[in-house]
Enzyme design. Structure first.
Site, PDB file in Angstrom:
ATOM      1  N   CYS A 129     -64.382   9.883 -57.389  1.00 44.91           N
ATOM      2  CA  CYS A 129     -62.703   8.414 -58.112  1.00 44.91           C
ATOM      3  C   CYS A 129     -63.244   6.896 -57.622  1.00 44.91           C
ATOM      4  O   CYS A 129     -63.214   6.162 -58.418  1.00 44.91           O
ATOM      5  CB  CYS A 129     -61.897   9.181 -58.292  1.00 44.91           C
ATOM      6  SG  CYS A 129     -60.241   9.384 -56.517  1.00 44.91           S
ATOM      7  N   ASN A 168     -61.369  17.883 -50.230  1.00 46.53           N
ATOM      8  CA  ASN A 168     -62.759  17.598 -50.106  1.00 46.53           C
ATOM      9  C   ASN A 168     -62.886  16.177 -49.902  1.00 46.53           C
ATOM     10  O   ASN A 168     -63.300  14.770 -49.921  1.00 46.53           O
ATOM     11  CB  ASN A 168     -63.398  17.419 -51.930  1.00 46.53           C
ATOM     12  CG  ASN A 168     -63.999  18.815 -52.398  1.00 46.53           C
ATOM     13  OD1 ASN A 168     -64.547  19.905 -51.225  1.00 46.53           O
ATOM     14  ND2 ASN A 168     -63.964  19.119 -53.561  1.00 46.53           N
TER      15      ASN A 168
END
Length: 321
Positions: A129, A168
């Site tokens: 993102c 992550n």
């Protein structure tokens, strides 16, 4: 017009938002299946209500579905570890994969920068993102002047960071840093993510800092123009993407030790003279996710954009034949 059938692996927030985007906004795609591992997930429940094929048995369940042969593109919205497993099973079966995890098996794609570069790749990676929000800006600066070093800071609402995102974090920083160089064009790059616990949750904010050699004030205006154009390009598929203030370009003090940032990548090059600072905000479209979750919205929007281009390219190729 015949639409390209897609499947979504991952019935969490990202996968569910992606499913709804395909339903509501896609020109070339059609939902074929929703895949998860939790039979009680909201994403699978919604998919069943919409009449789509579903399975809670993961990628093997997808392969076993009756309509699996008709599916051409598979979005993976799970985790980096899970994607490696999923890709190993699906690649031999000829399925195109769009990876929304930081696994980075395939080439990086940031639609506003390089969407047409990897249309034939069997697996493309949508970076992260933070990468989708900031790498276009690094690329916009590097189109005007070489970027010796670029650093990005992505601040997202803690509520928008699910288990996959939290698992992550290391991959986020590594993948984003690599893509800043490979796609953004910087000689060296660094990425930082902040999970902001503020209540009410804050909209995603991103900061891009780039070190450049740009003593000429006329070049400063070129940089600002390039950044503003890039913001408009990203906003064409992520409407909530915007500059928070004018691009700032400040002179670096002569005694500032920038060599600690530039490192070996910038050795032998001219010393950076200025810092370019860009401040961004990303508000989500709220198709499924709340508006503050712009970090998730920009990922699903970018992935959808890539799938649309792949499908349109395939259609154009067939028409040409």
């Amino acid at each position: 017009m015949t639409r390209t059938k897609v499947a979504v692996i991952g019935s969490g927030n990202i996968g569910t938002d992606l499913m709804i985007k395909v339903m509501r906004t896609s020109k070339h795609l059609e939902m074929g299946a929703m895949v998860g591992i939790d039979p009680d997930s909201d994403g699978l429940a919604r998919a069943r209500r919409f009449g789509f094929a579903t399975t809670h048995e993961g990628v093997q369940g997808l392969i076993d579905l009756p309509g699996f042969d008709e599916i051409e593109i598979v979005f993976d919205a799970t985790s980096a570890k899970a994607h490696r497993h999923n890709a190993a099973l699906l690649r031999p079966l000829g399925k195109r994969m769009i990876d929304l995890t930081p696994a980075a098996i395939g080439p990086y794609v940031v639609p506003a920068v390089n969407i047409d570069d990897h249309l034939d790749a069997p697996n493309v990676n949508m970076v992260t993102c933070g990468g989708q929000a900031t790498i276009p800006i690094v690329a916009a600066v590097s189109r005007v002047v070489p970027v010796a070093y670029a650093e990005i800071v992505a601040s997202i609402a803690s509520k928008s960071a699910g288990p996959g995102t939290r698992a992550n974090i290391d991959e986020f920083t590594e993948t984003t840093s690599a893509a800043i160089v490979e796609v953004g064009g910087a000689a060296a790059g660094k990425a930082i993510i902040i999970l902001n616990p503020a209540e009410p949750p804050l909209i995603m904010r991103d900061t891009v800092l780039a070190l450049v050699e740009a003593p000429d004030p006329a070049v400063h205006e070129e940089i600002r123009g390039s950044v503003e154009k890039m913001v408009a390009d990203v906003a064409a598929y992520v409407p909530g993407y915007r500059l928070k203030q004018q691009v700032q370009i400040t002179e670096l003090p002569a005694d500032q030790p920038v060599h600690t940032l530039v490192g070996d990548a910038g050795r032998g090059a001219a010393r950076p003279t200025h810092q370019v600072s860009v401040f961004l905000e990303v508000e989500g479209a709220a198709h499924y996710l709340p508006a503050y979750a712009g970090n998730l919205d920009i990922m699903t929007s970018a992935a959808l954009q890539m799938a649309e281009r792949i499908a349109a390219s395939k259609t154009a190729t067939k028409a040409g034949n």
